[in-house]
Motif scaffolding. Structure first.
Motif, short mmCIF file in Angstrom:
data_model
loop_
_atom_site.label_atom_id
_atom_site.label_comp_id
_atom_site.label_asym_id
_atom_site.label_seq_id
_atom_site.Cartn_x
_atom_site.Cartn_y
_atom_site.Cartn_z
N TYR A 98 0.84 -1.22 0.00
CA TYR A 98 0.00 0.00 0.00
C TYR A 98 0.87 1.25 0.00
O TYR A 98 0.51 2.27 -0.60
CB TYR A 98 -0.90 -0.04 1.24
CG TYR A 98 -1.81 1.12 1.41
CD1 TYR A 98 -1.56 2.08 2.38
CD2 TYR A 98 -2.94 1.29 0.61
CE1 TYR A 98 -2.40 3.17 2.56
CE2 TYR A 98 -3.78 2.36 0.78
CZ TYR A 98 -3.51 3.30 1.75
OH TYR A 98 -4.35 4.37 1.92
N PRO A 114 4.37 -3.06 -6.10
CA PRO A 114 3.28 -2.49 -6.90
C PRO A 114 3.85 -1.96 -8.22
O PRO A 114 5.04 -1.72 -8.35
CB PRO A 114 2.76 -1.33 -6.05
CG PRO A 114 3.86 -1.00 -5.12
CD PRO A 114 4.68 -2.22 -4.94
N ASN A 115 2.97 -1.78 -9.20
CA ASN A 115 3.46 -1.28 -10.50
C ASN A 115 3.64 0.23 -10.41
O ASN A 115 3.48 0.83 -9.36
CB ASN A 115 2.52 -1.70 -11.63
CG ASN A 115 1.14 -1.04 -11.49
OD1 ASN A 115 0.94 -0.16 -10.64
ND2 ASN A 115 0.20 -1.45 -12.30
N ARG A 117 1.94 2.64 -11.25
CA ARG A 117 0.82 3.49 -10.81
C ARG A 117 0.44 3.21 -9.36
O ARG A 117 -0.54 3.74 -8.88
CB ARG A 117 -0.39 3.22 -11.72
CG ARG A 117 -0.18 3.78 -13.09
CD ARG A 117 -1.49 4.33 -13.65
NE ARG A 117 -1.61 3.90 -15.04
CZ ARG A 117 -2.61 3.17 -15.48
NH1 ARG A 117 -3.60 2.83 -14.69
NH2 ARG A 117 -2.63 2.79 -16.73
N LYS A 119 -0.53 0.27 -8.19
CA LYS A 119 -1.52 -0.81 -8.06
C LYS A 119 -0.80 -2.13 -7.85
O LYS A 119 0.28 -2.37 -8.39
CB LYS A 119 -2.37 -0.93 -9.34
CG LYS A 119 -3.02 0.35 -9.74
CD LYS A 119 -4.27 0.59 -8.94
CE LYS A 119 -4.89 1.91 -9.34
NZ LYS A 119 -5.60 2.51 -8.25
N TYR A 120 -1.40 -3.02 -7.07
CA TYR A 120 -0.82 -4.34 -6.87
C TYR A 120 -1.93 -5.37 -6.81
O TYR A 120 -3.05 -5.07 -6.40
CB TYR A 120 0.03 -4.38 -5.59
CG TYR A 120 -0.69 -3.88 -4.36
CD1 TYR A 120 -0.70 -2.52 -4.04
CD2 TYR A 120 -1.37 -4.75 -3.51
CE1 TYR A 120 -1.35 -2.06 -2.90
CE2 TYR A 120 -2.02 -4.30 -2.39
CZ TYR A 120 -2.01 -2.95 -2.09
OH TYR A 120 -2.66 -2.49 -0.98
N SER A 121 -1.61 -6.59 -7.22
CA SER A 121 -2.64 -7.63 -7.24
C SER A 121 -2.76 -8.23 -5.85
O SER A 121 -1.82 -8.21 -5.06
CB SER A 121 -2.27 -8.72 -8.23
OG SER A 121 -1.21 -9.48 -7.69
N LYS A 122 -3.94 -8.76 -5.56
CA LYS A 122 -4.17 -9.29 -4.22
C LYS A 122 -3.88 -10.78 -4.14
O LYS A 122 -4.41 -11.48 -3.29
CB LYS A 122 -5.64 -9.04 -3.82
CG LYS A 122 -6.05 -7.59 -3.83
CD LYS A 122 -5.61 -6.91 -2.55
CE LYS A 122 -6.34 -5.64 -2.19
NZ LYS A 122 -6.39 -4.57 -3.11
#
Lengths: 276, 495
Positions: A98, A114-115, A117, A119-122
């Protein structure tokens, strides 16, 4: 003729009256009266001037400062909603991702990040019983409260807190919970870490690699290096030289040894002065 | 007969000069008048100063009022400008419901703070107490010190740095006190402190410079314990409180004027008193100012017992409730600073020995400071703050040298003495009011652990004043009433 003539006479008086209202400010800030050069125009300009005189403006600026603290607090909140279902390690992973950091699990080579932007996968939520081995929170806003998410980790071997502006001595005093597992700690470039916080790292008995380069709040870097090496005999402390903080007299003759390069260039060096 | 030569000499200057017309003065030497244009800078500075004084918002007064005289009316007068007084002042302003609802003034006797306990304190903070209230107050104070910039930060000023060292307190216990230490550690953990128990073997491994003879168990505070700079904390409280509208005045409170009402009971009469005003005497002067006030906060530290006596507390006849006085008196304690080049390193905590002697590292240059509380019958005289160096040689050094063998060879660099506001009844704080003197609030009697509890104690008394009861930590056990009923609330971990 009479009234028009009167206006003509009174105009300079109005001008003078306007100037008189600004006179205290002029008196304080003008160089003409020979006041010290440091009290020129007030810092922060007109906003600072108004802030010193009006409660409402002071309250608005204070509210703005408080918002900064609130923002950091929000970023560092405890992700406790995952604890019941997934365990403490997943809480730590979620918190790290996060805040834009990276995580490596035990037995794996790949880092989870995270990428661009944010965002990261769960997908990591399924890795419930896998221990987290390494956490990279460099450059993030992690603070004392954010460490709530990390203190329950039992297998953490490497922690990277480089360039974190909110990591201070109090946060370092929380790291004693990792005394049985932490082997590598990176504190490069943390502006608020001082030697008083480094003193409480003596509880990390397994620590083998400590990176303390570029800590601006530490004076006497060479002395701190020596004291840390005595305190943690099995740990390799990198990032400082014994000669740091010792200003060399350019004309001094030292018999037969190679002196370390001091950290300030020779043109800025003054004899006998210890740089901060 | 006047000789012509003399006359000529006398008239000489007049005769040689050209005849001057009527109305012109005779100049004999150069004019003494100030030349405006030669000292332009100085003249302009003087003119600027006079102009500033004549503008509004300057304190120039044609009648020449004494500077620094307290106002004639105030809502809350805090007597004592140490860390307790300023803590109460800050919290009163922070917790009041409307801006400037209360007019708070702080009256301090000594502008130089030469005998103030706050600034002479060693500055440690610990949670290792046996009473839950003490543990909670220290925990809150540690939280306050961690977030000091959020509480006491002033806009556009540099951040506050209290130089907090996180090295923790290490209490050593011999066989007979081991059980009590372990019990205390359980109480501390129950209330949220992180404390670890160490065996002699673990101690030896962690601190190889220590001699573990006679040590059965040790407790070490892992977080929120250490020491800091009391002067920075005092100034932070003071600056923030003054920015919020508290005014500081220097002077000594010499007397009170007290009004009382008598309640007639079958067992006798009881006088309920109320302070209506107090007299503040200006420093180095006989001038005094009466200040009419609603509430008085007794934050005078070691001299709070004397202040309470001046207000008439405890002056009743023997055996009645009115004879109960505030049992706080000054006790002198010494602190010695020594240098030992091979001493404990960065990991050195604040170590408190089984014998009561203590020491801690000070800075990075191999300097340490420490001392020991004397036994009850060996209390030093309190007239002045002179240091007794024999006390170190006879009482402190042998104990420390036994515990840390490297301290056999040390060199004492300096020493100082300070007063504890010692509560002779049970060595714990007295917080709150008493019905016999209903508008005096006590915040005193901390007996050596005041500085570390000052943020929490100040907040508690401010809540008491504004809300009538304690809101965050329940400190009813520390009220004055326990003195009336002779109920001691004892703390076993006094250093």
């Amino acid at each position: 003729m009479g009234l028009a003539g009167a206006w003509w006479i009174l105009d300079p008086f109005f001008h003078l009256l306007q100037q008189c209202r600004a006179l205290p400010h002029l008196l304080r800030s003008s160089c003409l009266f020979g006041s010290d050069p440091s009290s020129n125009l007030p810092k922060g300009g007109i906003l600072q001037y108004l802030c010193d005189r009006f409660y409402d403006i002071e309250n608005v600026l204070a509210w703005r400062e408080k918002q900064k603290y609130s923002k950091i607090e929000r970023q560092n909140r405890y992700h406790g909603h995952l604890k019941e279902y997934c365990g403490d390690d997943i809480v730590a992973v979620n918190f790290t991702l996060y805040n834009g950091g990276g995580v490596r699990f035990k037995g794996q080579e790949k880092w989870l990040r995270p990428n661009k932007r944010g965002k990261y996968s769960k997908d990591f939520l399924v890795l419930r019983d896998v221990l987290v081995e390494a956490i990279d929170l460099s450059g993030s806003v992690v603070s004392y409260d954010g460490l709530d998410n990390l203190v329950f980790l039992t297998g953490l071997k490497s922690l990277d807190l480089s360039r974190c502006p909110n990591i201070d001595d109090w946060s370092l005093s929380r790291l004693h919970v990792f005394k049985d597992s932490l082997e590598e700690l990176l504190l490069t470039g943390c502006p608020r870490v001082t030697e008083r916080g480094l003193a409480c790292l003596h509880q990390l008995e397994c620590l083998r690699h400590l990176d303390i380069s570029n800590l601006p709040s530490i004076a006497n870097k060479g002395l701190i290096l020596i004291l840390l090496e005595e305190m943690l005999p099995q740990c390799k402390v990198v990032g400082m030289d014994y000669g740091d903080g010792v200003a060399l007299d350019p004309g001094a003759q030292m018999s037969g040894d190679e002196m370390e390069e001091p950290s300030i260039p020779s043109r800025d060096r003054k004899a006998g002065e210890i740089p901060a | 007969m006047i000789q012509p030569g003399r006359l000529c000499r006398a008239l000489g200057p007049l005769l040689t000069r050209p005849l001057l017309g009527p109305g012109r003065r005779l100049h004999i030497s150069h004019p003494q008048r100030r030349d405006l244009f030669s000292d332009l800078d100085k003249e302009l500075a003087k003119f600027q100063k006079k102009l500033k004084e004549s503008l509004p918002a300057s304190d120039w007064n044609p009648m020449g009022i004494t500077k620094g005289l307290p106002p004639e009316h105030a809502d809350v007068v805090i007597v004592g400008g140490g860390v307790m007084g300023w803590s109460v002042a800050y919290w009163l302003k922070a917790l009041e419901t409307q801006r400037n609802a209360l007019r708070v003034i702080v009256v301090e006797r000594d502008p130089t703070y030469s005998q103030a306990s706050t600034v002479l304190s060693v500055g440690g903070i610990r949670q290792q107490f046996s009473l839950p209230e003490n543990i909670q107050m220290s925990l809150y104070s540690a939280y306050f010190l961690r977030t000091i910039n959020e509480h006491l930060g002033i806009l556009n000023q540099p951040p506050i740095d209290i130089h907090f060292n996180h090295s923790g307190y290490l209490f050593l216990a011999s066989e007979d006190r081991a059980a009590m230490l372990e019990e205390n550690v359980h109480i501390q953990r129950d209330h949220g402190a992180s404390v670890s128990l160490l065996s002699p073997a673990q101690l030896k491994k962690k601190y190889p410079w220590m001699n573990t003879d006679g040590v059965a168990v040790a407790s070490y505070g892992l977080e929120n314990e250490g020491w800091f700079d009391p002067w920075s904390l005092l100034n932070a409280f003071r600056n923030k409180a003054m920015a919020m509208g508290v005014c500081q005045y220097f002077g000594e409170v010499k007397s009170f004027s007290v009004a009382s009402k008598t309640m007639c009971t079958e067992k006798g009469d009881v006088n309920f008193s109320r302070i209506s005003s107090l007299q503040v005497q200006m420093p180095n002067s006989l001038e005094s100012q009466p200040v009419v006030c609603a509430l008085v906060v007794n934050a005078a530290g070691p001299w709070s017992g004397e202040l309470a006596k001046r207000a008439g507390l405890g002056m009743g006849s023997q055996g009645t409730l009115e004879s109960v006085f505030l049992p706080v008196e000054p006790r002198k304690r010494y602190v010695y600073v020594w240098h030992c080049p091979d001493g404990p390193g960065l990991e050195c905590p604040m170590l408190i020995d089984t014998t009561g002697a203590y020491f801690r590292r000070d800075g990075l240059g191999g300097n340490y400071l420490g001392g020991c509380s004397p036994a009850e019958d060996e209390e030093p005289h309190i007239q002045d703050l002179e240091v007794d160096h024999d006390f170190f040689q006879e009482k402190v050094w042998p104990k420390l040298a036994h515990r840390v063998p490297v301290f056999e060879s040390l060199k004492v660099k300096s020493a100082w003495a300070g007063y504890y506001d010692y509560n002779t009844f049970d060595q714990n704080a007295v917080l709150g009011q008493t019905p016999l003197l209903e508008n005096m609030y006590f915040i005193t009697g901390f007996s050596g652990h005041g500085l570390q509890q000052s943020p929490a104690a100040g907040k508690a008394v401010a809540e008491l004043i504004l809300n009538g009861r304690f809101m965050s930590i329940d400190l009813n056990n520390f009220s004055f009433n326990r003195l009336l009923f002779h109920e001691q609330v004892l703390e076993s971990n006094i250093v």
